[in-house]
Write a protein that holds these residues in place. Structure first.
Motif, mmCIF file in Angstrom:
data_model
loop_
_atom_site.group_PDB
_atom_site.id
_atom_site.type_symbol
_atom_site.label_atom_id
_atom_site.label_comp_id
_atom_site.label_asym_id
_atom_site.label_seq_id
_atom_site.Cartn_x
_atom_site.Cartn_y
_atom_site.Cartn_z
ATOM 1 N N ASN A 239 -65.158 23.124 -24.304
ATOM 2 C CA ASN A 239 -65.372 23.719 -25.620
ATOM 3 C C ASN A 239 -66.855 23.989 -25.860
ATOM 4 N N PRO A 240 -67.162 24.850 -26.827
ATOM 5 C CA PRO A 240 -68.566 24.994 -27.226
ATOM 6 C C PRO A 240 -69.162 23.637 -27.608
ATOM 7 N N PHE A 241 -70.395 23.421 -27.178
ATOM 8 C CA PHE A 241 -71.134 22.188 -27.440
ATOM 9 C C PHE A 241 -70.536 20.963 -26.736
ATOM 10 N N LYS A 270 -71.644 28.704 -24.262
ATOM 11 C CA LYS A 270 -70.953 27.594 -24.919
ATOM 12 C C LYS A 270 -71.892 26.466 -25.334
ATOM 13 N N ARG A 271 -73.182 26.616 -25.028
ATOM 14 C CA ARG A 271 -74.182 25.602 -25.378
ATOM 15 C C ARG A 271 -73.780 24.220 -24.883
ATOM 16 N N VAL A 272 -73.336 24.167 -23.623
ATOM 17 C CA VAL A 272 -72.868 22.920 -23.016
ATOM 18 C C VAL A 272 -74.056 22.092 -22.535
#
Length: 340
Positions: A239-241, A270-272
């Protein structure tokens, strides 16, 4: 031991393995048991820990720690009983953790040892759930993944020494926990004994579909122990983050050439957060974890499983087995019995 009380047996590196390590890559040597100098302690090994990181120590190139050299004793953490002490902090009969080496008797600097009690928990647990594997899970979950109530937390090698603890900690934090393990028996144990919400067999013919079914809301936290096809299936569902704790990549430890990595372009969109970590970077975490976990192990709040191999001479086969996923739980070699 060989039945001769003044001899110690040691397993040394004979040659560097190409692919999977085997007994032929090691030699067993015997020599007179040495006496400790002032500040040193002689211990008799009772338990030897077998861990996937050991494969990296057999490579010629250095990773995050120096490799074992040809002719050197193979490294590995042990639990032992003090035989002779050259330091007033330790006495004959004390149980200690911290001595290293595939050998029946070890000379160690006293500062490297920690005294443990057989009354607090079984001695073997100080190499597993109360040792480096447990502290590794604790660090990765609390410092990187930081699971929150209602999030989905996935852990690979879910029935192993690290994965089983990581999943339990995430469950205690309120996350939905999905394990990935090798075989139906391990998956059932993760659900029935560890309390995981679901567990997927990585040998499934359609791992991606089964993982997606187990994680209908995507994956918020991933504790990585395996890599390869398992990692690819998980990454597709992040998921995002999302947060990813990169603990190990056991699927490629025997590879002579590492496979090309995935396209990580999605990490930006997704800024993972993907962070690798080595638990020894923060040695205080082990002390913190052990103090917290000892009572939880004693009262059964934290579950664990051990896979015990008898005899020091079988350590090389045990190492090959853990890299192939043949173990079920924390893998240990019993070198000697406490009452011997």
């Amino acid at each position: 031991m060989s039945g001769i009380n003044n001899l110690r047996r040691s397993i040394v590196l004979k040659r560097r393995p190409k692919g999977e390590p085997s007994a032929a890559d090691f030699d067993i040597i015997e020599e007179t048991i040495p006496n400790p100098d002032p500040g040193e302690v002689l211990t008799r090994t009772l338990w030897l820990s077998i861990d996937p990181y050991m494969r990296g120590r057999l490579r010629e190139e250095q990773t995050y720690a120096a490799g074992v050299q040809i002719g050197e004793v193979m490294t590995g953490e042990t639990v032992g009983r003090v035989m002779v002490s050259g330091d007033p902090r330790f006495h004959a009969g004390d149980f200690v953790v911290g001595a290293r080496g595939w050998q029946t008797h070890t000379i160690s600097q006293a500062d490297q040892l920690t005294k443990i009690s057989a009354d607090a928990a079984p001695l073997s647990t100080y190499l597993g759930i109360l040792g480096m594997p447990g502290a590794t899970a604790y660090a990765g979950v609390t410092e990187i993944c930081k699971p929150r109530q209602g999030e989905t937390f996935v852990v690979s090698a879910a029935s192993g020494a690290v994965g089983s603890v990581a999943g339990q900690l995430a469950k205690r934090a309120g996350a939905r926990v999905v394990g990935i393990a090798g075989g139906a028996e391990k998956c059932l144990w993760a659900q029935d004994k560890l309390g995981f919400d679901d567990c997927v067999d990585h040998r499934s013919l359609d791992l991606q579909r089964e993982l997606q079914t187990a994680c209908p809301n995507g994956i918020d936290c991933y504790f990585e122990n395996v890599g390869g096809a398992v990692q690819q299936a998980v990454f597709n569902l992040l998921n995002p983050f999302a947060r990813v704790a990169m603990c190990g990549m056991v699927s490629q430890y025997n590879a002579q050439e590492f496979p090309p990595g995935p396209n990580l372009g999605f990490v930006v969109g997704k800024r993972v957060l993907i962070q690798g970590f080595i638990v020894t970077d923060r040695p205080e975490r082990l002390t913190e974890w052990r103090a917290m976990a000892e009572p939880l192990v004693a009262d059964g709040s934290l579950a664990y499983r051990e896979d015990v191999i008898e005899g020091l001479e079988n350590a090389p086969d045990a190492l090959a087995g853990i890299l192939d996923g043949r173990n079920f739980g924390k893998l240990l070699v019993r070198v000697a019995h406490e009452a011997d």
